[in-house]
Design a protein around this motif. Structure first.
Motif, PDB file in Angstrom:
ATOM      1  N   ASP A  56     -13.751   7.190  20.934  1.00  0.00           N
ATOM      2  CA  ASP A  56     -14.604   8.094  20.252  1.00  0.00           C
ATOM      3  C   ASP A  56     -14.901   8.214  18.902  1.00  0.00           C
ATOM      4  O   ASP A  56     -15.878   7.678  18.264  1.00  0.00           O
ATOM      5  CB  ASP A  56     -14.241   9.668  20.822  1.00  0.00           C
ATOM      6  N   LYS A  57     -13.700   8.433  17.936  1.00  0.00           N
ATOM      7  CA  LYS A  57     -13.760   8.552  16.716  1.00  0.00           C
ATOM      8  C   LYS A  57     -12.594   8.045  15.938  1.00  0.00           C
ATOM      9  O   LYS A  57     -11.572   7.968  16.656  1.00  0.00           O
ATOM     10  CB  LYS A  57     -14.187   9.852  16.241  1.00  0.00           C
ATOM     11  N   ILE A  58     -12.542   7.480  14.779  1.00  0.00           N
ATOM     12  CA  ILE A  58     -11.533   7.304  13.932  1.00  0.00           C
ATOM     13  C   ILE A  58     -11.424   8.304  12.855  1.00  0.00           C
ATOM     14  O   ILE A  58     -12.582   8.608  12.211  1.00  0.00           O
ATOM     15  CB  ILE A  58     -11.465   5.879  13.349  1.00  0.00           C
ATOM     16  N   TYR A  59     -10.365   8.749  12.746  1.00  0.00           N
ATOM     17  CA  TYR A  59     -10.230   9.960  11.307  1.00  0.00           C
ATOM     18  C   TYR A  59      -9.400   9.265  10.614  1.00  0.00           C
ATOM     19  O   TYR A  59      -8.214   8.800  10.622  1.00  0.00           O
ATOM     20  CB  TYR A  59      -9.593  11.321  12.228  1.00  0.00           C
ATOM     21  N   TYR A  60      -9.535   9.536   9.034  1.00  0.00           N
ATOM     22  CA  TYR A  60      -8.665   9.255   8.039  1.00  0.00           C
ATOM     23  C   TYR A  60      -8.495   9.749   6.725  1.00  0.00           C
ATOM     24  O   TYR A  60      -9.457  10.783   6.618  1.00  0.00           O
ATOM     25  CB  TYR A  60      -9.164   7.787   7.694  1.00  0.00           C
ATOM     26  N   THR A  61      -7.510   9.686   5.924  1.00  0.00           N
ATOM     27  CA  THR A  61      -7.552  10.388   4.669  1.00  0.00           C
ATOM     28  C   THR A  61      -7.015   9.429   3.658  1.00  0.00           C
ATOM     29  O   THR A  61      -6.441   8.414   3.999  1.00  0.00           O
ATOM     30  CB  THR A  61      -6.543  11.374   4.625  1.00  0.00           C
ATOM     31  N   THR A  62      -7.188   9.720   2.538  1.00  0.00           N
ATOM     32  CA  THR A  62      -6.946   8.668   1.430  1.00  0.00           C
ATOM     33  C   THR A  62      -6.258   9.584   0.175  1.00  0.00           C
ATOM     34  O   THR A  62      -6.030   9.116  -0.797  1.00  0.00           O
ATOM     35  CB  THR A  62      -8.186   7.831   0.762  1.00  0.00           C
ATOM     36  N   ASP A  63      -5.931  10.796   0.604  1.00  0.00           N
ATOM     37  CA  ASP A  63      -5.248  11.522  -0.374  1.00  0.00           C
ATOM     38  C   ASP A  63      -3.567  11.957  -0.148  1.00  0.00           C
ATOM     39  O   ASP A  63      -3.252  12.861  -0.542  1.00  0.00           O
ATOM     40  CB  ASP A  63      -6.010  13.048  -0.321  1.00  0.00           C
ATOM     41  N   GLY A  64      -3.238  11.019   0.768  1.00  0.00           N
ATOM     42  CA  GLY A  64      -1.821  11.160   1.121  1.00  0.00           C
ATOM     43  C   GLY A  64      -1.543  12.333   2.319  1.00  0.00           C
ATOM     44  O   GLY A  64      -0.468  12.444   2.431  1.00  0.00           O
TER      45      GLY A  64
END
Length: 189
Positions: free
Chosen positions: A91-99
């Motif tokens: 369905d979806k991929i979720y991500y962060t780049t802030d730790g």
């Protein structure tokens, strides 16, 4: 199994999938499904009710990044992808780049992620059945590679394409992959 229904009557019956399956759809005879019970409208002609079933998805999807975490001397463009094997599909991929640890309220992946400074990229996928993969974390360390120069430039020694002196640091875009530099009298690298 065929059933005899009196002309003009309605009927209902229970649709029970085998273990490991769930109802995908039930159609026919102008009816509707409520839970596992199918209700027909008044039967005024021969008609057929058809039920379809799908396997219950119990497998989490897998999520991968096109470049592994590590040390790099230039920016990285990271593509995330999802595979759900024999499941219901990604369905979806979720991500962060802030730790922070990503949730379903985090950024939704749609295009490659540009990583130009040291960053921890954390991500996971969710499939159509609502099953989530485990969170993965890739640490990207971007080191060196850029050369900033300033000072006297009468002979073009700063390497920036002009012979003008620079009083403040400017990026030398002609050189990359720098690990060690040395300055000279009147100019700094």
């Amino acid at each position: 199994t065929p059933q005899a229904i009196t002309y003009g009557s309605t009927t209902s019956f229970t649709v029970a999938p085998n273990g490991g399956y769930q109802i995908a759809s039930v159609t026919g005879c102008g009816g509707m499904l409520s839970g596992n019970t199918y209700f027909t409208s008044a039967i005024t002609a021969n008609c057929t009710v058809t039920a379809t079933f799908i396997a219950i998805d119990i497998t989490a999807p897998t999520t991968t990044a096109s470049s592994a975490g590590g040390k790099y001397t230039s920016a990285q463009s990271v593509t995330l992808s999802c595979s759900d094997g024999t499941g219901t599909g990604c369905d979806k991929i979720y991500y962060t780049t802030d730790g922070s640890t990503p949730t379903t309220s985090s950024n939704i992946y749609s295009t490659p992620i540009s990583i130009s400074a040291s960053t921890t990229l954390e991500f996971f996928a969710k499939d159509v059945a609502g099953i989530s993969s485990s969170v993965q974390a890739n640490v990207y360390t971007i080191t060196g590679g850029a050369l900033w120069v300033w000072g006297d430039n009468y002979y073009g020694q700063l390497g920036i394409g002009t012979w003008l002196d620079e009083l403040t640091p400017v990026k030398n875009g002609n050189i990359s992959g720098i690990v060690v530099t040395h300055g000279g009298f009147g100019h700094t690298l």
